[in-house]
Design a protein around this motif. Structure first.
Motif, PDB file in Angstrom:
ATOM      1  N   GLU C  30       0.840  -1.193   0.000  1.00  0.00           N
ATOM      2  CA  GLU C  30       0.000   0.000   0.000  1.00  0.00           C
ATOM      3  C   GLU C  30       0.879   1.249   0.000  1.00  0.00           C
ATOM      4  O   GLU C  30       0.627   2.201  -0.733  1.00  0.00           O
ATOM      5  N   ARG C  33       2.340   1.691  -3.412  1.00  0.00           N
ATOM      6  CA  ARG C  33       1.321   2.201  -4.341  1.00  0.00           C
ATOM      7  C   ARG C  33       1.069   3.683  -4.103  1.00  0.00           C
ATOM      8  O   ARG C  33       0.955   4.468  -5.025  1.00  0.00           O
ATOM      9  N   THR C  34       1.013   4.045  -2.816  1.00  0.00           N
ATOM     10  CA  THR C  34       0.786   5.460  -2.487  1.00  0.00           C
ATOM     11  C   THR C  34       1.900   6.321  -3.051  1.00  0.00           C
ATOM     12  O   THR C  34       1.668   7.392  -3.611  1.00  0.00           O
ATOM     13  N   THR C  36       3.923   5.656  -5.612  1.00  0.00           N
ATOM     14  CA  THR C  36       3.813   5.717  -7.067  1.00  0.00           C
ATOM     15  C   THR C  36       2.707   6.673  -7.458  1.00  0.00           C
ATOM     16  O   THR C  36       2.851   7.494  -8.366  1.00  0.00           O
ATOM     17  N   ARG C  37       1.591   6.570  -6.724  1.00  0.00           N
ATOM     18  CA  ARG C  37       0.470   7.434  -7.049  1.00  0.00           C
ATOM     19  C   ARG C  37       0.849   8.893  -6.838  1.00  0.00           C
ATOM     20  O   ARG C  37       0.537   9.755  -7.647  1.00  0.00           O
ATOM     21  N   ASP C 179       9.036   1.311 -12.790  1.00  0.00           N
ATOM     22  CA  ASP C 179       8.796   0.347 -11.727  1.00  0.00           C
ATOM     23  C   ASP C 179      10.047   0.217 -10.871  1.00  0.00           C
ATOM     24  O   ASP C 179      11.123  -0.094 -11.367  1.00  0.00           O
TER      25      ASP C 179
END
Lengths: 293, 405, 642
Positions: C30, C33-34, C36-37, C179
């Motif tokens: 999570e 992902r945060t 990257t977001r 990535d």
């Protein structure tokens, strides 16, 4: 029943009781005075200039300048107060049934069974009462209205009130069940009765005084609550009596204390009636001891 | 009529009725806290709107008792479970804007043709951080109410006021020339503003212990403690009782007080006196303004605004003024001869020229407790106005700081 | 511990690792992902900021705004749509959206259904002026939302001098960072190592050593996993930041050389702004990432991850203990064995968990943050303050206040004064309520006493009449000039008392009111409890020659105990938190001296809007009461059976 006070003359007991009755009744007489005054003002003493002792004595006697039932008439005619009383009665009665049911079963288990988590369970009921409720309005609103979709629904209130009343009721009943001799159940067990049967057929009938107390308590919990009822109900026809009462006072508007007093008197009547009904269980000869003997 | 015919007729009526009912598709829910006369007038105003919009909109009202009204809004509106429109005084406006998802800004709908109709200070009360969140319906302001049997012509200045009051004071007999909730900071604001004092300045920095505020309190104590023209512990119920028994000659109170006055007492209204001690400036009470707001999650904002516009317009205002005894914020209501001829309404209308809208930002609620403590200890003579206000200032500063942390 | 067989230790180990590593991977995933977001979002912000910069310049120079809007959308690779709102004129100033173009030439007057755009611009204006006024960053000046799976919309304020006069809405195609994952997922070597270590367990003797070895393996595995995870996070972060820097340079070069764009406007650092429009300074104008700066900003995130990992590790250890010691198995057996007992308790418990314990845990959680009205919409994890709220409550030790002239007075707002007063209030109220209630119940239980039904029904009245009005009647009775009590004092020849001027008279007034309100409850409880005493106990006592006092001590009191003890404990709890009476009668007068903790908590929450602080206050109240409850329980053995 107790014989120990037989040697105290009843005169002194009556004297004490009459004194307590006076103390109890005096503020309520002021409520009655406001209710029957036909006016809206909350009462204070009314004194002439340079009052004599007699003036003062007259001033402290609660009695309206003129007696009128107008406030009572207005309370019922200007808003659906009857409907609100009915809602309250419905919610309070259902809360009583549900609260007593949940509390008797749990109380019985805590009293009679020895199982892991018993003490923790009992303590958690007690502890739950210790966290102040000031900040719980919004979480409760979310649970009841958003999760359970019980907004503007009697059931939402009934659930809330039952859980408020449960901890006290459980403890009260557990304490009472503890005083009921186990021999009664053991003989029933010999006869092959299940725990549920023993509970319904033997324990509950013997616990009438405690059930009466918890019933009154559950009823009162639901009967007087105001903020949750107001927050959850979104239709005037679903309001309860305490919500209706608060219409009369508060805010920057005229204060209708006369209506409030009249409404309060009316709201107290069902409680008195319930108590009248329940009090025979509180003084009944049907005690654990009597059965045992 | 035989039975089958009766049923057929019923069916026919139902068929005719159903489409008209179904057409009123949009339902607007409105919450308010009115009761008594105000409620009746409000509901009749809403009824008129419904009559005019049979085809498209139906407004449903819900009265909520004032004491927990704000809590209900705070709990329900941000979760989309609230009304489309709600009516509330401006004091919570800032807090709700900060909390988010509660107040819908309406500047987009507003043009000068609309805004010019309102008393400017009432519209100002609806604004927060440069955005307007509601239209003002009514204002409530404290004015002077006097017993005409005791006071022939209303005092114009503070000196006259105390002269008159002294004539009607007999402390032992429970008679007082002047009665108002002087220890209540809200009521005291009239004197405070007369001296040019206030609670916040600039970027909402508290200035409770300003020189002007101290002066205003010293004058209040002069009236209470030296001139002795006012009763102790002046709760609103006490003031009502005193006035109704003819034991108070002059009262400072708002429109809510008028309906509590007993029929046997002849009274009149006048603008609050000027304060000689403040260089002849008029007493300027804080004004509360009831605004009609659109709830941010409402699905029918355009219709909701049309309703708000109607509610704050001249026609609705007239009904609420004459039947609900409210004082509308829409200037055009006062063009009506019936309203203009009403001495009470004109009295409040005159007073509003000398009134200050109560601050509507959240920091204001932090003032009440410390200010009340200060007021009480001053009245109790437990501390001097300066010392009490210094303490209040310290407390409020601390609270504001921890909110903004 | 003797139960720590190999099988159970292994089961415990596996449970702990699955839970610990599983959950940790979840939060790690999570977190990545945060990151990257947020890099993706930052890319969108950079594009929008560049566009807004250019547009503001064109507008100031009196150029063709619409032409530039179209040109920008074409020039910037990720910019898809652009719209300019002029809020001060309520106009749609320029747009590339097809629907807007169809509607006619620009500027267009905003329509009712476009109110949201206008409101957005006004919201940004208010945010900007609030931030300026308060001298800090509190309100978002950049609005961001996903309009589709790979489309982001950024709304930025458009300035005219220092005033926000409108907004720029930019829809961009998401520009994703590379990535960052590489190498083995952290948990594979950890798990392999753990399995290897398992073999060792067989060699160890049972009991403590084996249990401890399992514990060590669990701890080491979790630690390794957490630190590997933290490294991936750092890496993800740097890769994300590099992507933003590269993107900013791309944008800059796309604009460079255009005749209508000023070269001065192309400093990429200007576009690298956070949601308060404050420069982030994570890279320089050449696009070189400032690693130190990024790491600084990252410390808090990493700290948060570490805290989370620590909590999860503890949880895993608890599970290890639960399984490895055989406790889990016993729990299972108990559930089956005592199923009828649990069946009796479960209905009440479900209600309690949902409606009582859930809000309670919410309150406890809230108390570790700094949530106030002003940050209520910020994500909770940004507001973590740990035990700060508690520390500042407990550290409030200035009970005595020294004025400037050296005189000393009690600071009634102080926590410890309020606590002391609350205890005094609780003890005296419960004492009065219980004594009076018990006495009355005993009297009303006397055989052959006349008029008992009458007395009973009258004496319950204070409970029956809504206390809102009776409390205010009592307040009126204590009024200095017009109250009944002072009139009675004057009839007796005394001087009137200002009841709410001193804390002890004020206390007396609230005590009288609450005593009056609370004795009927105790009376009813005692009446009910008295019914459980069998008559023959008294007979037996009498035969044994016990007097009245002895019969009361040795028969009545012990029999009342099971019902009275919980009633007293709960009375203490309720009185401690009795909000209404204080709020209605004394209102804390004088100067907050008669506030109790709960009225303080109420004021903190609803007058000062410090929700977390109020929650911490509530938890402190809770802890005080819990200590009392445990003590009382120990003394009276209330949870014991007979």
């Amino acid at each position: 029943m107790s014989n120990r006070n037989d040697s105290v003359p009843h005169f002194w007991l009556h004297l004490f009781l009459v004194f307590m009755v006076l103390v109890t009744v005096y503020p309520i007489l002021w409520v009655l005075t406001v209710a029957f005054s036909g006016q809206q003002a909350l009462m204070f003493v009314d004194l002439p200039p340079d009052p004599s002792v007699l003036d003062r004595v007259r001033a402290v006697v609660p009695w309206p300048a003129q007696v009128s039932v107008q406030n009572f008439v207005d309370v019922f005619s200007q808003q659906p107060f009857g409907r609100w009383l009915l809602n309250s009665a419905l919610v309070a009665a259902a809360t009583t049934v549900m609260g007593v049911f949940l509390a008797t079963t749990a109380g019985y288990a805590f009293s009679r069974f020895r199982f892991p988590g018993r003490r923790a369970g009992m303590m958690s009921f007690l502890i739950s009462q210790m966290f102040p409720g000031t900040l719980t309005l919004v979480p409760l609103y979310i649970i009841i209205v958003q999760w359970l979709h019980l907004g503007s629904n009697y059931l939402g209130l009934i659930l809330l009130y039952s859980t408020t009343a449960i901890p006290f009721c459980v403890w009260m009943l557990k304490g009472y069940f503890d005083t009921i001799p186990r021999e009664l159940e053991e003989s029933a067990l010999m006869d092959g009765a299940s725990p549920a049967v023993i509970f319904w057929k033997i324990i509950l009938p013997l616990s009438k005084p405690a059930v009466a107390v918890t019933a009154l308590f559950s009823f009162m919990t639901a009967w007087n609550e105001f903020i949750l009822a107001l927050t959850i109900m979104d239709q005037e026809s679903m309001y309860t009596a305490p919500v209706g009462l608060r219409f009369f006072v508060g805010g920057f508007a005229e204060q209708q204390w006369g209506y409030f007093a009249a409404g309060s008197i009316v709201a107290a009547l069902p409680v008195m009636a319930l108590f009248l009904f329940l009090q025979r269980f509180l003084i009944s000869g049907l005690t654990a001891g009597a059965v045992k003997g | 009529m035989t039975k089958p015919v009766f049923w057929l007729a019923t069916l026919a009526v139902a068929v005719v009725l159903v489409p008209t009912v179904a057409m009123a598709e949009i339902e607007l829910v409105v919450w308010h806290a009115y009761r008594g006369k105000e409620k009746a007038a409000f509901e009749s105003v809403v009824e008129v709107f419904n009559q005019d919009h049979v085809d498209d909109v139906r407004v449903k009202t819900l009265a909520v008792p004032y004491d927990a009204y704000a809590d209900k809004i705070t709990a329900a509106v941000p979760r989309g479970k609230g009304p489309d429109v709600f009516i509330f005084a401006q004091d919570r406006l800032g807090g709700w804007v900060e909390a988010g998802r509660t107040m819908e800004p309406i500047d987009f709908y507003l043009y000068e043709e609309i805004t010019d109709d309102f008393i400017p200070s009432t519209l100002e009360a609806m604004q927060y951080q440069g955005n307007t969140y509601g239209l003002p319906m009514n204002f409530k302001v404290v004015t002077m109410i006097y017993n005409t049997d005791m006071v022939a012509s209303p005092p114009q200045t503070s000196t006259e006021l105390i002269e008159v009051a002294k004539l009607h004071t007999n402390e032992a007999g429970g008679k007082f020339g002047l009665a108002y909730s002087y220890s209540d900071f809200y009521y005291h604001s009239a004197l405070m503003n007369a001296f040019g004092g206030g609670v916040f300045q600039g970027s909402r920095d508290p200035v409770l212990n300003s020189f002007e505020n101290v002066q205003s309190l010293e004058l209040m104590m002069q009236w209470f403690d030296v001139d002795k023209v006012m009763p102790a512990e002046p709760s609103s119920s006490l003031i009502t009782m005193l006035f109704n028994q003819g034991d108070a000659a002059i009262v400072f109170s708002g429109p809510w007080f008028l309906s509590e006055i007993s029929e046997s007492i002849p009274y009149a209204l006048a603008t609050l006196p000027t304060v000689d001690e403040a260089g002849g400036a008029p007493m300027q009470p804080w004004m509360t303004v009831e605004g009609a707001y659109i709830a941010a999650p409402s699905q029918n904002k355009d219709h909701a605004f049309d309703f708000v516009l109607y509610l704050t317009g001249p026609a609705a205002g007239k009904t609420m003024a004459l039947e609900g005894r409210q004082t509308p914020a829409n200037l055009r209501v006062y063009d009506d001869p019936e309203v203009a001829g009403d001495v009470q309404l004109s009295a409040f209308r005159a007073q509003v020229e000398h009134a200050v809208p109560m601050p509507n930002f959240a920091e204001m609620t932090m003032v009440w407790s410390p200010a009340t403590t200060a007021m009480n200890s001053i009245v109790r003579k437990a501390s001097s106005p300066q010392a009490a206000l210094d303490q209040a200032q310290k407390d409020v500063e601390e609270r504001v700081k921890s909110l903004r942390k | 511990m003797r139960d720590a067989s190999v099988g159970r230790t292994v089961a415990g180990l596996i449970t702990a690792l699955v839970i610990g590593i599983g959950l940790m991977s979840l939060i790690l995933g999570e977190a990545r992902r945060t990151m990257t977001r947020s890099a993706t979002e930052q890319n969108a912000v950079v594009t929008a900021a560049a566009a807004a910069d250019v547009l503001a310049r064109v507008r100031d120079d009196g150029g063709d705004l619409q032409a530039m809007t179209v040109a920008l959308a074409a020039a910037l690779p990720d910019l898809e749509q652009l719209r300019v709102i002029d809020a001060s004129r309520r106009q749609l100033a320029a747009s590339t959206h097809a629907a807007d173009l169809e509607a006619g030439d620009f500027p267009q007057r905003l329509k009712r259904e476009q109110k949201g755009w206008f409101d957005q611009a006004k919201e940004l204006e208010a945010a900007h002026s609030t931030n300026v006024m308060e001298g800090k960053a509190r309100k978002d000046e950049v609005l961001l939302r996903a309009v589709a799976a790979d489309r982001l919309e950024v709304v930025l304020p458009l300035f005219d001098e220092d005033q926000v006069t409108g907004s720029v809405q930019a829809v961009t195609v998401a520009v994703l960072p590379a990535d960052a994952s590489g190498g083995l997922p952290g948990w594979i070597p950890v798990l392999a190592a753990a399995l290897l270590l398992l073999g060792l367990l067989r060699l160890l003797p049972g009991g403590w050593p084996r249990f401890a070895a399992g514990l060590v393996v669990t701890a080491v595995a979790l630690y390794l996993h957490a630190s590997l995870g933290a490294d991936t996070l750092t890496n993800t972060r740097l890769v994300g930041e590099q992507s933003v820097a590269d993107h900013a340079l791309d944008v800059s070069s796309a604009l460079r050389g255009r005749p209508d764009v000023d070269a001065d406007d192309l400093a990429v650092t200007r576009w690298n702004i956070d949601r308060f429009r404050v420069g982030r300074a994570t890279f320089d104008d050449a696009g070189l990432v400032a690693v130190g700066r990024v790491e600084d900003g990252f410390d808090r995130d990493r700290g948060r991850f570490r805290q989370g990992a620590f909590v999860l590790s503890l949880l895993a250890v608890v599970f290890y203990y639960w399984v490895a010691t055989g406790w889990a198995r016993r729990t299972g057996t108990a559930l089956v064995k005592h199923r009828s007992a649990y069946g009796f308790v479960v209905p009440a418990m479900i209600g309690m968990i949902l409606l009582v314990f859930f809000p309670f845990f919410y309150g406890v959680l809230l108390s570790f943050f700094n949530k106030t009205l002003y940050n209520v919409n910020q994500p909770l994890y940004d507001l973590w303050v740990g035990f700060d709220n508690y520390v500042s409550i407990i550290a409030d030790t200035g009970v005595v206040r020294t004025a400037e002239d050296g005189s000393r007075s009690i600071n009634f707002q102080n926590f410890y004064w309020t606590l002391g007063f609350t205890i005094l209030w609780t003890v005296s109220n419960v004492f009065i309520g219980t004594t009076l209630g018990l006495t009355l119940a005993l009297i009303l239980n006397v055989k052959e006493l006349r008029f008992k039904p009458f007395y009973r029904i009258i004496l319950i009245l204070p409970w029956a009449v809504p206390n809102y009005i009776t409390a205010l009647i009592w307040k009126g009775m204590f009024h200095k000039q017009f109250g009944v009590i002072n009139q009675v004092i004057q009839i007796g020849g005394g001087e009137p008392i200002s009841w709410f001027d001193a804390w002890y008279t004020s206390f007396f007034a609230v005590l009288m009111t609450n005593g009056w309100l609370s004795f009927p409850f105790m009376m009813v409880i005692a009446l009910g409890a008295l019914q459980s005493i069998p008559n023959d106990l008294y007979e037996a006592a009498r035969v044994d020659g016990a007097g009245r006092v002895q019969a009361f001590r040795f028969v009545t009191l012990p029999s009342l105990k099971p019902a009275l003890v919980p009633a007293v404990i709960l009375s203490v709890v309720w009185t401690f938190n009795m909000f209404n009476i204080i709020y209605l009668v004394s209102q804390g007068e004088p100067a907050g001296a008669t506030e109790i903790l709960i009225t303080d908590a109420y004021k903190i929450a609803f007058e000062q809007y410090r929700y977390s602080y109020a929650a911490a206050y509530s938890v402190v109240i809770f802890l005080i009461l819990m200590v009392y409850g445990i003590w009382q329980n120990k003394v009276t053995k209330a949870t014991e059976g007979i």
